[in-house]
Design a protein around this motif. Sequence first.
Motif, PDB file in Angstrom:
ATOM      1  N   GLY A 129       0.649  -1.087  -0.020  1.00 19.88           N
ATOM      2  CA  GLY A 129      -0.018   0.012  -0.011  1.00 19.88           C
ATOM      3  C   GLY A 129       0.724   1.200  -0.108  1.00 19.88           C
ATOM      4  N   THR A 238      -1.972  -4.471  -4.685  1.00 17.83           N
ATOM      5  CA  THR A 238      -3.024  -4.211  -3.876  1.00 17.83           C
ATOM      6  C   THR A 238      -3.950  -3.201  -4.784  1.00 17.83           C
ATOM      7  OG1 THR A 238      -3.516  -3.310  -1.721  1.00 17.83           O
ATOM      8  CG2 THR A 238      -1.924  -2.005  -2.924  1.00 17.83           C
ATOM      9  N   TYR A 250      -3.550   3.657  -2.571  1.00 15.67           N
ATOM     10  CA  TYR A 250      -3.747   2.453  -2.783  1.00 15.67           C
ATOM     11  C   TYR A 250      -4.078   1.714  -1.489  1.00 15.67           C
ATOM     12  CZ  TYR A 250      -0.603   2.759  -6.790  1.00 15.67           C
ATOM     13  OH  TYR A 250      -0.135   3.104  -7.931  1.00 15.67           O
ATOM     14  N   ASP A 252      -4.234  -0.155   1.703  1.00 19.31           N
ATOM     15  CA  ASP A 252      -3.178  -0.860   2.678  1.00 19.31           C
ATOM     16  C   ASP A 252      -3.534  -2.274   3.246  1.00 19.31           C
ATOM     17  OD1 ASP A 252      -0.714   0.972   3.603  1.00 19.31           O
ATOM     18  OD2 ASP A 252      -2.450   2.151   2.815  1.00 19.31           O
TER      19      ASP A 252
END
Length: 263
Positions: A129, A238, A250, A252
């Motif tokens: 992430g 991810t 992104y 996590d």
Amino acid sequence: MMKKTIYTLILCLIMSNPAFCEIFTGGVSKTGQQESNQVIDAKTKQGVEFAKITMPQKNYRTYTDGNGNFELPNIKITQPTILNVEKEGYRPFSVTINNNESLNAPMKITIARSAPTDISIDSEIRHLGDDSFSKDSANASDFKLKSSGPYYSKDFIMTDNAKRSTNYLVIGSVVGLDTKLAKSMGQNRIRSAYSSPAEIYFNGQMIGQLQINGDSQRIKIPNSLIHANDRNQITIKTGQNLMPSDHIDYDDIEIMNLSILSE
């Protein structure tokens, strides 16, 4: 007399139809009539000595005694937390502990011996992430590691025998996914946002996605993609926040125990 209750770890990708649920052998079961936590051999049913028990997100480590017994600390668990079991000669195993109620009854963990065809890709916990997440994100309070970036890749060798078998990438545990499906299942408390699924690639081709948090998730590897007696690569990317934003956000997540099993 207390009735014995046994919980078997089940991954059910389609919750409404039991026919699509798969029970993974070598999993974890719990019984209220045991005297202590214990790790046992799947074949002999005997306790496994000196198996390493860790809760990486809580910085805790211990080992089993001569009978396979072990103790867990009195740690407050408010978010799903990974408990990991390692022993040389056995397949690595992890299970997600959801809350302190899960630890009230002693736990029996069954581990299976590794096979010559097993490939252990990574037994460490990995954080993917951008280290930017809401406090209501799944497992936000338990993230301890810094992100290594939005994707993870690892190279390994597969033999020619692999192309004559059915091969699976097994992800021991994954936590932190904020997908729409994970949200609908109550795995996070975010009200108005969700992310795309994490994507799994084998030698550059996507072979599956991670939609929900959980343990022992299997993804079949097409034999046509395998490079026999040569380098192969697994990549996990991810997801991204799908709500409007002025930058890429992104998701996590943390993953643990990546391996390839052949059947």
